[in-house]
Enzyme design. Structure first.
Site, mmCIF file in Angstrom:
data_model
loop_
_atom_site.group_PDB
_atom_site.id
_atom_site.type_symbol
_atom_site.label_atom_id
_atom_site.label_comp_id
_atom_site.label_asym_id
_atom_site.label_seq_id
_atom_site.Cartn_x
_atom_site.Cartn_y
_atom_site.Cartn_z
ATOM 1 N N HIS A 156 0.830 -1.223 0.000
ATOM 2 C CA HIS A 156 0.000 0.000 0.000
ATOM 3 C C HIS A 156 0.858 1.264 0.000
ATOM 4 O O HIS A 156 0.416 2.304 0.475
ATOM 5 C CB HIS A 156 -0.955 0.033 1.205
ATOM 6 C CG HIS A 156 -1.647 -1.265 1.474
ATOM 7 N ND1 HIS A 156 -2.860 -1.592 0.903
ATOM 8 C CD2 HIS A 156 -1.285 -2.320 2.227
ATOM 9 C CE1 HIS A 156 -3.218 -2.802 1.307
ATOM 10 N NE2 HIS A 156 -2.278 -3.274 2.114
ATOM 11 N N SER A 277 15.456 21.533 -16.867
ATOM 12 C CA SER A 277 14.237 22.288 -17.110
ATOM 13 C C SER A 277 14.606 23.562 -17.870
ATOM 14 O O SER A 277 15.668 24.140 -17.651
ATOM 15 C CB SER A 277 13.573 22.642 -15.777
ATOM 16 O OG SER A 277 12.759 23.788 -15.922
ATOM 17 N N LYS A 283 16.699 22.069 -11.682
ATOM 18 C CA LYS A 283 16.023 20.790 -11.878
ATOM 19 C C LYS A 283 16.867 19.738 -12.588
ATOM 20 O O LYS A 283 17.648 20.041 -13.481
ATOM 21 C CB LYS A 283 14.747 21.011 -12.708
ATOM 22 C CG LYS A 283 13.717 21.850 -11.991
ATOM 23 C CD LYS A 283 12.921 21.030 -11.018
ATOM 24 C CE LYS A 283 11.909 20.258 -11.806
ATOM 25 N NZ LYS A 283 10.709 19.974 -11.069
ATOM 26 N N GLU A 290 9.927 8.785 -17.101
ATOM 27 C CA GLU A 290 8.559 9.262 -17.356
ATOM 28 C C GLU A 290 8.095 8.898 -18.760
ATOM 29 O O GLU A 290 6.945 8.500 -18.971
ATOM 30 C CB GLU A 290 8.492 10.780 -17.153
ATOM 31 C CG GLU A 290 8.606 11.162 -15.691
ATOM 32 C CD GLU A 290 8.821 12.664 -15.499
ATOM 33 O OE1 GLU A 290 8.295 13.205 -14.534
ATOM 34 O OE2 GLU A 290 9.520 13.286 -16.317
#
Ligand code: ARG
Length: 457
Positions: A156, A277, A283, A290
């Site tokens: 979980h 970024s 970043k 992704e």
């Protein structure tokens, strides 16, 4: 535009229809398989006395020359000639004249395309199995290099019990190992020759299908000519296997993305596999992970597309089947790229072992072990469960961890607890106790690593 198969028609094909029906813009990538199949077919026709030796020699030479031109990139594909088959046949006739016109004896584009796409699928299956093997190798190396690292195992997404990072990574070796088995199993169903089924009913010529199968490396021949030209099960299986593999990759990438997030700070991914970024200079983003997660969607889309494509088709060949190509081509490109890029990314991962170990102290990961300890002292498990639950509540209220409780505190909840409890709750004892096959005890994980390495080789 003039008609391809002129005889029956008086009128011309509308330019719109020509553009709408052509497939050469994507099936030209089957060209080398198409030529391979045509050479095997022609040589069989020669051996059976259906074509003369001279015709066969001209055909084979002509096709080899066309192959050389295609490989060199100086073959012009003409959409007016519809597909890869017709383009190559037209080029052959242009080169060698009448002999070229005899090549299509005893076959149809229906069994021809089925043959081409099976040859293609066989190569892609082999390549994917290779990629899966490389990826498993990367996991095994990574697990070996981090054999002492402990992190919280979750259910979980809540901390559950401590596990070795190597154990966690070997879980992925299991998944990708099953994927490789699925592709290997599919290969058996792909590697069957449909050629000789002709349009749908077979052919009156005395062809030798087994000879063609052997020449093309097929394990056997299809049993029913109607099924052979109508069947695309193996492409659906291909997409289904790919979808499962992408699902596994996506789960992995999801974890890496989480682990990279500051809230976890478990890992860093190498500069070569992260991106910046355009606006925020600080970043370092996990774009590769992704994108793999995102590309999973298009592979699922291909599977759904193929299943939907097939569901309403009456026997046998229908032109709808031309729509199978683009989704399977895209699926192969996508899964091979994803497997390769992830296998490259894994070795660049830097593990923050301290952060993982620290996290393994949070979330009362020793709770089950205390219950098990009490069972060892004769307390029924359900009662032990209740006692430890009360300990956890007590700890939550006081901001303590379970191993921080004193012996007296432990005994308030469970009088059976003795002085060895603190020893029993050390991380290494907790891990070492999971000592059965498939468990996370370090000696078991070391064995599992060896077994995985052996299986790989
Ligand atoms: N381009 C076609 C396909 O991909 C080849 C077979 C054409 N057969 C036919 N009867 N029109 O399915």
């Amino acid at each position: 535009m003039s008609k391809l198969w002129g005889g029956r028609f008086e009128g011309q094909t509308d330019a719109l229809v020509e553009a709408f029906t052509e497939s050469v813009s994507f099936d030209s990538q089957l060209a080398l398989y198409d030529i391979q199949g045509s050479i095997a077919h022609a040589e069989m026709l020669g051996a059976q006395g259906i074509l003369t030796e001279a015709d066969v020699a001209a055909i084979v030479q002509g096709l080899n020359e066309i192959r050389t031109r295609i490989e060199a990139g100086d073959f012009t594909w003409d959409p007016a000639l519809e597909d890869v088959h017709t383009n190559i046949e037209a080029a052959l006739v242009e080169r060698i004249g009448d002999a070229g016109k005899r090549l299509h004896t005893g076959r149809s584009r229906n069994d021809q395309i089925a043959t081409d796409i099976r040859l293609w699928a066989r190569d892609r299956v082999d390549a994917i199995i290779g990629c899966l093997r490389d990826l498993c190798g990367a996991f095994i190396d990574f697990a070996e290099a981090h054999i002492d690292v402990v992190l919280p195992g979750c259910t979980h997404l809540q901390h559950a019990q401590p596990v070795l990072l190597a154990h966690h990574m070997l879980a992925y070796v299991e998944m990708f190992g099953r994927d490789a088995e699925r592709f290997a199993d599919l290969r058996k169903r792909v590697n069957v020759l449909p050629l000789g089924s002709a349009a749908l009913a077979g052919t009156p010529y005395p062809i030798d299908r087994v000879r063609v199968a052997q020449a093309l490396g097929f394990d056997g021949i299809t049993a029913n000519s109607m099924d052979a030209v109508a069947d695309r099960d193996y492409l659906i299986e291909f997409c289904s296997n790919a979808a499962i593999t992408m699902m596994h990759l996506s789960r992995l990438c999801e974890e890496l993305i989480l682990w990279l997030a500051p809230a976890y700070n478990f890992i860093e991914i190498g500069d070569a596999f992260t991106t910046g970024s355009s606006i925020m200079p600080q970043k370092k983003n996990p774009d590769v992970a992704e994108l793999v997660r995102g590309k999973t969607g298009r592979v699922y889309g291909a599977l759904t597309g193929l299943l939907t494509l097939m569901k309403g088709l009456p026997m046998t060949y229908n032109r709808d089947l031309q729509e199978d190509k683009e989704p399977v081509f895209d699926t192969a490109l996508t899964i091979e790229a994803c497997l390769t890029v992830v296998a490259g990314m894994i070795p660049t991962i830097k593990v923050h072992a301290d952060r993982m170990a620290e996290a393994a102290k949070d979330g009362f990961l020793e709770a089950t072990d205390i219950a098990d300890y009490l069972v060892g002292k004769g307390v029924p498990f359900r009662e032990a469960h209740g006692m430890v639950g009360a300990m956890v509540r007590y700890c939550v209220e006081r901001g303590k961890r379970l191993p921080e409780l004193t012996l007296d505190e432990f005994r308030q909840f469970a009088p059976a607890i003795e002085a060895d409890i603190h020893d029993q709750l050390r991380l290494d004892s907790v891990l070492a106790r999971r000592d059965n096959p498939g468990g996370t005890a370090p000696n078991r994980v070391r064995d599992a690593l060896k077994a995985a390495r052996k299986k790989l080789e």
